[in-house]
Design a protein around this motif. Sequence first.
Motif, PDB file in Angstrom:
ATOM      1  N   PRO A  44       0.757  -1.467  -0.257  1.00 17.51           N
ATOM      2  CA  PRO A  44      -0.051  -0.201   0.103  1.00 17.51           C
ATOM      3  C   PRO A  44       0.732   1.484   0.451  1.00 17.51           C
ATOM      4  O   PRO A  44       1.916   1.267   0.389  1.00 17.51           O
ATOM      5  N   MET A  45      -0.014   2.354  -0.227  1.00 19.40           N
ATOM      6  CA  MET A  45       0.584   3.993  -0.110  1.00 19.40           C
ATOM      7  C   MET A  45       0.240   4.315   1.326  1.00 19.40           C
ATOM      8  O   MET A  45      -1.127   3.865   1.254  1.00 19.40           O
ATOM      9  N   VAL A  46       0.331   4.626   2.242  1.00 21.65           N
ATOM     10  CA  VAL A  46       0.224   5.270   3.463  1.00 21.65           C
ATOM     11  C   VAL A  46       0.572   6.614   3.381  1.00 21.65           C
ATOM     12  O   VAL A  46       1.752   7.436   3.669  1.00 21.65           O
ATOM     13  N   TYR A  47      -0.657   7.429   3.736  1.00 24.34           N
ATOM     14  CA  TYR A  47      -0.195   8.670   3.956  1.00 24.34           C
ATOM     15  C   TYR A  47      -0.128   8.870   5.192  1.00 24.34           C
ATOM     16  O   TYR A  47      -1.230   8.705   6.261  1.00 24.34           O
ATOM     17  N   GLY A  48       0.055   9.811   5.938  1.00 25.07           N
ATOM     18  CA  GLY A  48       0.376  10.311   6.900  1.00 25.07           C
ATOM     19  C   GLY A  48      -0.051  11.694   7.787  1.00 25.07           C
ATOM     20  O   GLY A  48       0.933  12.767   6.927  1.00 25.07           O
ATOM     21  N   ILE A  49      -0.311  12.224   9.147  1.00 22.06           N
ATOM     22  CA  ILE A  49      -0.612  13.874   9.813  1.00 22.06           C
ATOM     23  C   ILE A  49      -0.505  13.394  10.654  1.00 22.06           C
ATOM     24  O   ILE A  49      -0.941  12.131  11.678  1.00 22.06           O
ATOM     25  N   CYS A  50       0.536  14.165  11.826  1.00 25.17           N
ATOM     26  CA  CYS A  50       0.454  14.476  13.211  1.00 25.17           C
ATOM     27  C   CYS A  50       0.513  16.271  12.937  1.00 25.17           C
ATOM     28  O   CYS A  50       0.500  16.914  12.569  1.00 25.17           O
ATOM     29  N   PHE A  51      -0.133  16.173  14.207  1.00 25.88           N
ATOM     30  CA  PHE A  51      -0.821  17.914  14.258  1.00 25.88           C
ATOM     31  C   PHE A  51      -0.525  17.536  15.914  1.00 25.88           C
ATOM     32  O   PHE A  51      -0.563  16.830  16.435  1.00 25.88           O
ATOM     33  N   CYS A  52       0.061  18.736  16.808  1.00 29.07           N
ATOM     34  CA  CYS A  52       0.091  19.356  17.988  1.00 29.07           C
ATOM     35  C   CYS A  52       0.384  20.958  17.895  1.00 29.07           C
ATOM     36  O   CYS A  52      -0.472  22.141  17.165  1.00 29.07           O
ATOM     37  N   PRO A  53      -0.384  21.372  19.421  1.00 27.77           N
ATOM     38  CA  PRO A  53      -0.335  22.733  19.404  1.00 27.77           C
ATOM     39  C   PRO A  53       1.032  23.408  18.772  1.00 27.77           C
ATOM     40  O   PRO A  53       1.820  22.753  19.322  1.00 27.77           O
ATOM     41  N   VAL A  54       0.626  24.863  18.516  1.00 23.57           N
ATOM     42  CA  VAL A  54       1.571  25.237  17.883  1.00 23.57           C
ATOM     43  C   VAL A  54       3.079  25.662  19.264  1.00 23.57           C
ATOM     44  O   VAL A  54       4.524  25.989  18.740  1.00 23.57           O
TER      45      VAL A  54
END
Length: 305
Positions: A44-54
């Motif tokens: 597969p191809m896997v797309y990822g996101i990560c997020f956190c407070p600035v």
Amino acid sequence: MDLSPFETDNSVSCRLSSQIPDVCRTEDCCLGIDEAGRGPVLGPMVYGICFCPVSKKQELKESKVADSKTLSEAERENLFQKLDEAKSYLGWALQILSPNTISTSMLQRTKYNLNALSHDTAIGLIQYALDSGVQLTEVFVDTVGPAEKYEEKLSKLFPGIKVTVRPKADSLFPIVSAASICAKVARDRVVKGWNFAEDLGEVDADYGSGYPNDPKTKAWLLKYLDPVFGFPQFVRFSWSTAQTLIDNKGVTVHWDDDDEDGEKAAQRQNNRSMLAYFGASAGGNDQNPTHRFFTERRLKSLDTL
């Protein structure tokens, strides 16, 4: 990371995600996007996101995240563990695009190339974060295609969010590095534990890097090419490497139509009718479990048309 939702049916795409930290719903946040497995013909191809407070950017930087391609597997696993344990302020989400999804999308009648699929997947993940209540003010993206056009596209879709699209963003922005690590770890685990739906017996796991120019990968593709029904669902059959092998090693098949007798037309072209592979005339292939599986799968597909 629980991969069981995808492993239950790896013929379709699947979204996995962490819990949304409460702080991400109340503070301004940044989000990074990257993918793993764009080029291979396998898996597969896997797309990822990560997020956190600035406000946590420096803390993330000090965790020494880096472009996943520069890290060993052990280093990626260790860093993913740290990211996953930072659940009080950091969240992640993944979209696993199955080989079947990639190939059927690219070969559909309306042109839909890999760049368009990548863009839509990234957009879907950003929207997922917003719908989950994450207070996004900054988005950083590793580009697919021309960076300026992609940045303009995302900025129009998400007004009020500062969008930055750059080549090699995974080596420039720690939040993109974190997304890169999540995506790469997920892909590696999926590929290692791939559940072959086809009855192939004990599958040879020595397929090399999975990239089309790798001799080991080419040898594996040739070994598991069914001359009539093609490749297992582990293979992106829309890749030119796979298509060339089918053209060179597969049998030529005449598809019956309503305008003429398929068997006779096939004989005139020195081909076999497709129907010949579904009965005793297939030379005993109907007794082969692999052929039975592929036959049943294709017939079910035809029933849905």
